[in-house]
Design a protein around this motif. Structure first.
Motif, PDB file in Angstrom:
ATOM      1  N   LEU A  31       1.781  -0.652  -3.670  1.00 31.86           N
ATOM      2  CA  LEU A  31       0.608  -0.410  -2.819  1.00 31.86           C
ATOM      3  C   LEU A  31      -0.617  -0.143  -3.693  1.00 31.86           C
ATOM      4  O   LEU A  31      -1.131   0.979  -3.782  1.00 31.86           O
ATOM      5  N   ARG A  34      -4.207   1.354  -2.412  1.00 31.66           N
ATOM      6  CA  ARG A  34      -4.297   2.799  -2.153  1.00 31.66           C
ATOM      7  C   ARG A  34      -4.573   3.601  -3.416  1.00 31.66           C
ATOM      8  O   ARG A  34      -4.973   4.765  -3.343  1.00 31.66           O
ATOM      9  N   GLU A 116      -1.058  -5.742   2.652  1.00 29.95           N
ATOM     10  CA  GLU A 116      -2.080  -4.684   2.603  1.00 29.95           C
ATOM     11  C   GLU A 116      -3.057  -4.930   1.456  1.00 29.95           C
ATOM     12  O   GLU A 116      -4.279  -4.849   1.636  1.00 29.95           O
ATOM     13  N   ASN A 117      -2.519  -5.248   0.271  1.00 29.10           N
ATOM     14  CA  ASN A 117      -3.390  -5.489  -0.882  1.00 29.10           C
ATOM     15  C   ASN A 117      -4.311  -6.681  -0.650  1.00 29.10           C
ATOM     16  O   ASN A 117      -5.504  -6.642  -0.988  1.00 29.10           O
ATOM     17  N   SER A 119      -5.353  -7.901   2.197  1.00 32.29           N
ATOM     18  CA  SER A 119      -6.375  -7.548   3.187  1.00 32.29           C
ATOM     19  C   SER A 119      -7.520  -6.786   2.530  1.00 32.29           C
ATOM     20  O   SER A 119      -8.689  -7.035   2.815  1.00 32.29           O
ATOM     21  N   PHE A 226     -10.328   2.775   3.663  1.00 41.10           N
ATOM     22  CA  PHE A 226      -9.089   2.350   4.305  1.00 41.10           C
ATOM     23  C   PHE A 226      -8.793   3.373   5.390  1.00 41.10           C
ATOM     24  O   PHE A 226      -8.653   4.568   5.113  1.00 41.10           O
ATOM     25  N   SER A 228      -6.246   4.592   8.080  1.00 42.79           N
ATOM     26  CA  SER A 228      -4.839   4.456   8.455  1.00 42.79           C
ATOM     27  C   SER A 228      -4.596   5.061   9.835  1.00 42.79           C
ATOM     28  O   SER A 228      -4.970   6.214  10.092  1.00 42.79           O
ATOM     29  N   ASP A 231       0.804   5.468   9.355  1.00 45.16           N
ATOM     30  CA  ASP A 231       1.153   5.095   7.987  1.00 45.16           C
ATOM     31  C   ASP A 231       2.505   4.372   8.026  1.00 45.16           C
ATOM     32  O   ASP A 231       3.232   4.424   9.028  1.00 45.16           O
ATOM     33  N   ILE A 232       2.840   3.735   6.940  1.00 44.99           N
ATOM     34  CA  ILE A 232       4.015   2.855   6.928  1.00 44.99           C
ATOM     35  C   ILE A 232       5.260   3.616   7.408  1.00 44.99           C
ATOM     36  O   ILE A 232       5.598   4.684   6.898  1.00 44.99           O
ATOM     37  N   GLU A 250       2.800  -0.684   9.957  1.00 44.41           N
ATOM     38  CA  GLU A 250       1.665   0.217   9.783  1.00 44.41           C
ATOM     39  C   GLU A 250       0.496  -0.318  10.589  1.00 44.41           C
ATOM     40  O   GLU A 250       0.457  -1.508  10.938  1.00 44.41           O
ATOM     41  N   PHE A 252      -3.814  -0.257  10.389  1.00 41.77           N
ATOM     42  CA  PHE A 252      -4.920   0.134   9.512  1.00 41.77           C
ATOM     43  C   PHE A 252      -6.118  -0.770   9.729  1.00 41.77           C
ATOM     44  O   PHE A 252      -6.020  -1.834  10.336  1.00 41.77           O
TER      45      PHE A 252
END
Lengths: 267, 130
Positions: A31, A34, A116-117, A119, A226, A228, A231-232, A250, A252
């Motif tokens: 991740l 983050r 996620e990365n 995005s 970010f 959230s 969360d995951i 998740e 976000f």
């Protein structure tokens, strides 16, 4: 019971512990976003939108003599990565087996981290998110394959940020290909390239699956947000005699507040 | 069999919360036993009987400590506050206030999960600048 329906899964408390722990171990190193941006929340599953503090005009107010605006928000998106766990493997975990096959979970964790990365750094058009590299007002610097020139490229990026009045320290999100090249390289005199790049940036070099090339970002805070919701988490879908169908999920949203606070390095 | 350790209907509690409640109940029982042995030892004049009770109290110390460690492992915020208080010299109350303030603010900054959440609790993992 929450919407994850975990209580309905034919999984013991010890089995859930193993599954959750495996997911945490796989997700945390991947991740990357983050590690470099501001994380707000988690605000919970019912949190649906990020406040932008802006409005748009509503052209036809409901009655004469009125003006009207409508609030603008960025809705949260939900990412879900389904996977299956063999019930025989879970039974063995309860017997104390250490080498449980969590290959499908590992693949799902990687897919979610990449999503996620991607995005955050390259955007997710369908969900209305603009990525850091997309939003940057700086011209992209070509990274290339010649690792010995990487310190020069990173120094140029840092200089561009300083010229724009963006304070450091700076972090570098480095795609897997470039990261491997950096790890394998020592400069003249044997000094690791990794350390040299860290010294130039003044911050961490982060392995970033999903990033194409690299992105140098300011770590001063307040530039990349970010948001959230949930969360995951791991939820339950269904099961049969052989396997339990689960999913990682998740919610976000992400937005760039200061487009000039990052410089993309194209591959 | 009683279910006194639950304050909410057990059927509505997640398995992890039921386990947590059981260990909290166990921790309380161990602490009570430690107190009882302490009182018995204070009045026991037979050295051999006192030795047995001291040995038994040692068992309760062990059980209490294992329960506590389990609960702290499952509750990062509690663990962080405890780290600021346990095994420290000086003013216990001052350590407590400082540890609570630091841990609660730190938890919010790290994006730790909401109470009752079943998330993995990863939150923000902002790297520290070198």
């Amino acid at each position: 019971m929450s919407h994850l329906l975990r209580e309905h899964a034919p999984i013991t408390a010890a089995g859930w512990d193993r599954i959750d722990q495996e997911a945490r171990e796989r997700l945390t190193p991947a991740l990357a976003a983050r590690k470099l941006i501001d994380f707000a929340g988690p605000h919970g599953w019912q949190h649906s939108a990020m406040n932008l503090g802006r409005t748009q005009r509503v052209t036809k107010p409901p009655a004469e003599g009125l003006t009207a605006v409508q609030r603008l928000v960025l809705p949260l998106a939900e990412l879900r990565a389904p996977f299956a766990v063999s019930r025989a493997e879970l039974a063995d975990a309860d017997r104390g087996a250490e080498d449980i096959d969590f290959a499908a979970l590992d693949a799902a964790a990687r897919a979610l981290a990449v999503g996620e990365n991607t995005s955050v750094f390259h955007g997710w058009k369908g969900a209305g998110m603009t990525g850091i590299a997309q939003a940057s007002t700086h011209r992209a610097i070509a990274l290339g394959e010649d690792c010995e020139r990487y310190p020069l490229h990173v120094a140029k990026a840092v200089e561009a940020l300083l010229s724009a009045g963006i304070d450091g320290p700076y972090g570098i999100a480095l795609g897997p290909v470039a990261y491997t090249r950096v790890l394998e390289t020592s400069e003249h005199g044997g000094y690791p390239l990794l350390e040299h790049l860290r010294e130039i940036a003044g911050g961490p070099l982060v392995w970033s699956p999903g990033v194409d090339g690299a992105v140098v970002v300011s770590l001063r805070g307040g530039d990349f947000l970010f948001d959230s919701g949930e969360d995951i988490s791991i939820g339950y879908l269904a099961h049969d005699a052989d396997a339990v169908q689960l999913y990682l999920e998740e919610s976000f949203s992400f937005r760039v507040v200061t487009p000039e606070a990052a410089v993309p390095l194209s591959p | 069999m009683g279910f006194d350790q639950y304050h909410e209907p057990p059927d509505e509690l997640p398995a992890a919360t039921r386990t947590f409640a059981r260990l909290c109940a166990s921790l309380t029982e161990e602490a009570e036993a430690i107190g009882w042995y302490e009182q018995r030892l204070a009045v026991e004049s037979d050295a051999e009987a006192a030795a047995i009770m001291r040995d038994a109290q040692g068992e309760e110390f062990k059980h209490f400590s294992m329960d506590l460690e389990f609960l702290l492992r499952r509750t990062p915020l509690w663990r962080e506050i405890a780290q600021g208080i346990l095994f420290q010299g000086g003013d216990i109350v001052a350590h407590g206030e400082a540890a609570e303030e630091s841990a609660v603010e730190g938890a919010a900054d790290r994006g730790e999960p909401l109470a009752g959440s079943e998330s993995l609790g990863i939150g923000g993992v902002r790297a520290v600048a070198s």
